[in-house]
Design an enzyme around this catalytic site. Structure first.
Site, PDB file in Angstrom:
ATOM      1  N   SER A 150     -20.813  -4.272  10.856  1.00 54.09           N
ATOM      2  CA  SER A 150     -21.026  -4.193   9.458  1.00 54.09           C
ATOM      3  C   SER A 150     -19.825  -4.458   8.797  1.00 54.09           C
ATOM      4  O   SER A 150     -19.805  -5.219   7.671  1.00 54.09           O
ATOM      5  CB  SER A 150     -21.643  -2.744   9.024  1.00 54.09           C
ATOM      6  OG  SER A 150     -22.938  -2.849   9.535  1.00 54.09           O
ATOM      7  N   GLU A 175     -26.043  -1.298  -1.633  1.00 55.75           N
ATOM      8  CA  GLU A 175     -26.617  -1.406  -0.152  1.00 55.75           C
ATOM      9  C   GLU A 175     -27.484  -0.501   0.339  1.00 55.75           C
ATOM     10  O   GLU A 175     -27.350   0.693  -0.096  1.00 55.75           O
ATOM     11  CB  GLU A 175     -25.160  -1.188   0.814  1.00 55.75           C
ATOM     12  CG  GLU A 175     -25.398  -1.043   2.223  1.00 55.75           C
ATOM     13  CD  GLU A 175     -24.580  -0.943   3.148  1.00 55.75           C
ATOM     14  OE1 GLU A 175     -24.369  -1.280   4.060  1.00 55.75           O
ATOM     15  OE2 GLU A 175     -23.790   0.081   2.976  1.00 55.75           O
TER      16      GLU A 175
END
Length: 358
Positions: free
Chosen positions: A80, A247
């Site tokens: 990520s 997110e």
């Protein structure tokens, strides 16, 4: 890395920058850009929002769809932090890097870049605000695990609004710094108990959990949607426009756990937030909405139950990430620029140029 893969990277990198540089002066430019990242969200995760949702999926509202290649600089499968650094700074870097290049030099982020022209910036996440994806948009650290150092970077950053978990990295730290007080000294209004319904004109820091926010199954409720709309309302007051990162962090965590129910619940929550953002953008007329994943997690699959083609079985092939490309959805001014197949760094390149050419 095989030479053929390197050649593909070089070719696609060249194509990315030449494409971005060819944006027409006549192209309608957005005033605002909202980037929604479903962490760990691949095509099967997106598909689950069609089959397991009691309402029509908001992904059906998009007409512009592309595909993003997610490999990091040294690994075929990204993590990520490298994936988010590609979005935030437009560079390929190593897994674990937060806003730094291969030599660990800081790379300017989209937040830092647009703040120079007084564009407002913010982020809303269901993880800690110092977790890999949000951190890459404001911090510069050699490792994603340097949470306390990342929190210091956040306090010093150009962000005007942030919401999520991570309070433990701002209080009762190993170095005894009180970052909550530092935020207040930097003209932030800090909320640590609940999501406010009314906020002042000050910058906003919302830290509602020690680390990550609760799961949807733990009664997180409408935090992601409500915090996102609160951020939009606040940032929209800026006459120069805004950039907002949102997110759906825990889609990824459900994938790592190989927990289909966890993943799908988080996916549906993310889908709901997308719907609220699209509604705002439709009414606003000056906002570009981009929705994508940083990578896929779990090798998530939706398959038939044997020969029963009316029953879907959710399964996984790994507890890690996979190498599959991920979709990119866009709607709003200049959405057509997100057609095609490209490296994840192109998302940054287009956003930057659109803001620069406003």
């Amino acid at each position: 890395m095989p030479s053929s893969i390197i050649k593909i990277f070089i070719c696609l990198t060249i194509c990315t920058f030449s494409f971005a540089s060819s944006i027409s002066q006549n192209t309608k430019k957005p005033k605002n850009i909202i980037l929604l990242v479903g962490d760990g969200m691949g095509l099967s995760e997106i598909s689950s929002s069609l089959y397991f949702n009691d309402k029509p999926s908001n992904f059906l509202r998009f007409s512009t769809v592309g595909l993003s290649m997610t490999s990091s600089s040294k690994e075929l499968i990204t993590d990520s932090s490298a994936g988010a650094t590609a979005f935030a700074s437009g560079i390929k870097t190593y897994n674990g890097a937060i806003g730094v290049d291969l030599k660990m030099n800081p790379a300017e982020t989209i937040v830092e870049h647009v703040s120079k022209t007084d564009i407002a910036t913010g982020l809303v996440v269901t993880s800690s605000v110092v977790h890999a994806t949000p951190a890459a948009f404001y911090a510069h650290q050699e490792s994603r695990r340097m949470y306390e150092e990342i929190a210091v970077d956040l306090v010093k950053s150009d962000l005007d609004f942030f919401a999520g978990g991570g309070l433990q990295y701002f209080q009762n730290r190993k170095d005894s710094l009180d970052l909550v007080k530092q935020l207040e000294d930097n003209d932030f209004e800090v909320h640590t108990e609940k999501l406010p319904t009314k906020i002042s004109a000050k910058k906003q820091a919302i830290l509602l959990a020690p680390n990550g926010m609760p799961k949807m199954s733990e009664k997180r409720g409408n935090f992601l949607t409500n915090a996102t709309m609160l951020a939009i309302g606040q940032l929209s007051k800026n006459k120069n426009g805004f950039f907002l990162l949102v997110e759906g962090s825990q889609i990824d965590w459900g994938g790592h756990d190989n927990d289909a129910e966890y993943l799908i619940n988080e996916m549906i929550d993310f889908d709901k937030t997308i719907g609220a953002v699209l509604d705002f953008a439709k009414n606003n007329g000056e906002t570009l909405v981009i929705v994508t994943g940083d990578h896929e997690t779990g090798g998530f699959t939706l398959s038939a139950d044997g020969m029963n083609y009316n029953k879907i079985i959710a399964s996984f092939s790994t507890t890690g990430h996979s190498a599959t490309m991920v979709p990119v959805f866009a709607q709003g001014p200049s959405e057509e620029l997100f057609d095609g197949v490209y490296q994840n760094t192109k998302i940054f390149a287009i956003m930057k140029q659109l803001f620069d050419q406003k």
